[in-house]
Design a protein around this motif. Structure first.
Motif, PDB file in Angstrom:
ATOM      1  N   ARG A 154       0.842  -1.207   0.000  1.00 21.63           N
ATOM      2  CA  ARG A 154       0.000   0.000   0.000  1.00 21.63           C
ATOM      3  C   ARG A 154       0.866   1.242   0.000  1.00 21.63           C
ATOM      4  O   ARG A 154       1.891   1.299   0.663  1.00 21.63           O
ATOM      5  CB  ARG A 154      -0.882   0.036   1.236  1.00 21.63           C
ATOM      6  N   ARG A 155       0.307   2.226  -0.669  1.00 21.33           N
ATOM      7  CA  ARG A 155       0.985   3.522  -0.642  1.00 21.33           C
ATOM      8  C   ARG A 155       0.486   4.297   0.559  1.00 21.33           C
ATOM      9  O   ARG A 155      -0.661   4.188   0.962  1.00 21.33           O
ATOM     10  CB  ARG A 155       0.665   4.325  -1.901  1.00 21.33           C
ATOM     11  N   LYS A 156       1.339   5.089   1.140  1.00 24.03           N
ATOM     12  CA  LYS A 156       0.924   5.941   2.258  1.00 24.03           C
ATOM     13  C   LYS A 156       0.142   7.124   1.708  1.00 24.03           C
ATOM     14  O   LYS A 156       0.315   7.531   0.570  1.00 24.03           O
ATOM     15  CB  LYS A 156       2.151   6.429   3.019  1.00 24.03           C
ATOM     16  N   LEU A 157      -0.761   7.682   2.578  1.00 29.21           N
ATOM     17  CA  LEU A 157      -1.522   8.857   2.178  1.00 29.21           C
ATOM     18  C   LEU A 157      -0.585  10.048   2.024  1.00 29.21           C
ATOM     19  O   LEU A 157       0.327  10.244   2.829  1.00 29.21           O
ATOM     20  CB  LEU A 157      -2.568   9.204   3.225  1.00 29.21           C
ATOM     21  N   THR A 158      -0.888  10.834   1.030  1.00 24.39           N
ATOM     22  CA  THR A 158      -0.124  12.072   0.879  1.00 24.39           C
ATOM     23  C   THR A 158      -0.587  13.044   1.958  1.00 24.39           C
ATOM     24  O   THR A 158      -1.656  12.874   2.569  1.00 24.39           O
ATOM     25  CB  THR A 158      -0.350  12.693  -0.513  1.00 24.39           C
ATOM     26  N   LYS A 159       0.184  14.058   2.168  1.00 22.91           N
ATOM     27  CA  LYS A 159      -0.162  15.054   3.183  1.00 22.91           C
ATOM     28  C   LYS A 159      -1.487  15.736   2.827  1.00 22.91           C
ATOM     29  O   LYS A 159      -2.342  15.945   3.687  1.00 22.91           O
ATOM     30  CB  LYS A 159       0.960  16.087   3.286  1.00 22.91           C
ATOM     31  N   ARG A 160      -1.687  16.014   1.556  1.00 26.86           N
ATOM     32  CA  ARG A 160      -2.914  16.673   1.117  1.00 26.86           C
ATOM     33  C   ARG A 160      -4.128  15.757   1.324  1.00 26.86           C
ATOM     34  O   ARG A 160      -5.180  16.193   1.797  1.00 26.86           O
ATOM     35  CB  ARG A 160      -2.802  17.060  -0.344  1.00 26.86           C
ATOM     36  N   ALA A 161      -3.990  14.475   0.995  1.00 27.84           N
ATOM     37  CA  ALA A 161      -5.100  13.532   1.180  1.00 27.84           C
ATOM     38  C   ALA A 161      -5.426  13.389   2.668  1.00 27.84           C
ATOM     39  O   ALA A 161      -6.597  13.291   3.051  1.00 27.84           O
ATOM     40  CB  ALA A 161      -4.764  12.176   0.580  1.00 27.84           C
ATOM     41  N   GLY A 162      -4.430  13.387   3.521  1.00 26.70           N
ATOM     42  CA  GLY A 162      -4.653  13.317   4.954  1.00 26.70           C
ATOM     43  C   GLY A 162      -5.404  14.534   5.471  1.00 26.70           C
ATOM     44  O   GLY A 162      -6.298  14.416   6.306  1.00 26.70           O
TER      45      GLY A 162
END
Length: 151
Positions: free
Chosen positions: A29-37
């Motif tokens: 899995r890819r980690k959430l980007t800062k913007r998505a968080g």
């Protein structure tokens, strides 16, 4: 032509398994980007604020409370109930009273209306004496439910 047991072992990939971890279980899995968080946090905050607002608004809903005071069953065909209903003076409330037999079957039922009280404000308590005709002998008489008109 037959292969020796050692030849089969040599045909495996050099990284130690018959298949790569990613091929077997899928890509990591890819980690959430800062913007998505941030977007996810903002949406969660909006949902919480709406939930609190709905909860607070529902607490201001029109309410009615009621109390059984006394009941009698003078004979097998009649029952009476004295009740108290508390509501806002400007509201109209409806209550149902039911008489039950020893098997908890309904043997008598009546709906009452408690209208607005002219000249009063705030909560008021109204009393009523209810006479019921019954199909057979009642062993219990009580308020089934009360509600504010239009709710």
């Amino acid at each position: 032509m037959t292969q020796s047991p050692g030849a089969a072992a040599d045909s495996r990939p050099a990284h130690g398994g018959s298949a790569r971890y990613g091929d077997r279980y899928g890509a990591p899995r890819r980690k959430l980007t800062k913007r998505a968080g941030l977007v996810l946090s903002a949406v969660a905050l909006v949902v919480v604020v709406i939930g609190v607002a709905v909860f607070a608004w529902s607490g201001n809903a029109q309410t009615v409370s009621f109390k059984d005071v006394n009941f009698t069953t003078p004979d097998a065909w009649h029952a009476t109930e004295d009740i108290q209903v508390t509501k806002e003076a400007s509201q109209t409330a409806y209550c149902t009273v039911k008489a039950l037999d020893s098997s908890f079957g309904v043997v008598g039922w009546k709906q009452l209306e408690f209208g607005p009280v002219p000249g009063a404000s705030g909560e008021v308590t109204q009393q009523a004496h209810v006479a019921l005709r019954t199909q057979s002998e009642a062993v219990s008489v009580s308020i089934d439910s009360c509600w504010i008109a239009g709710t």
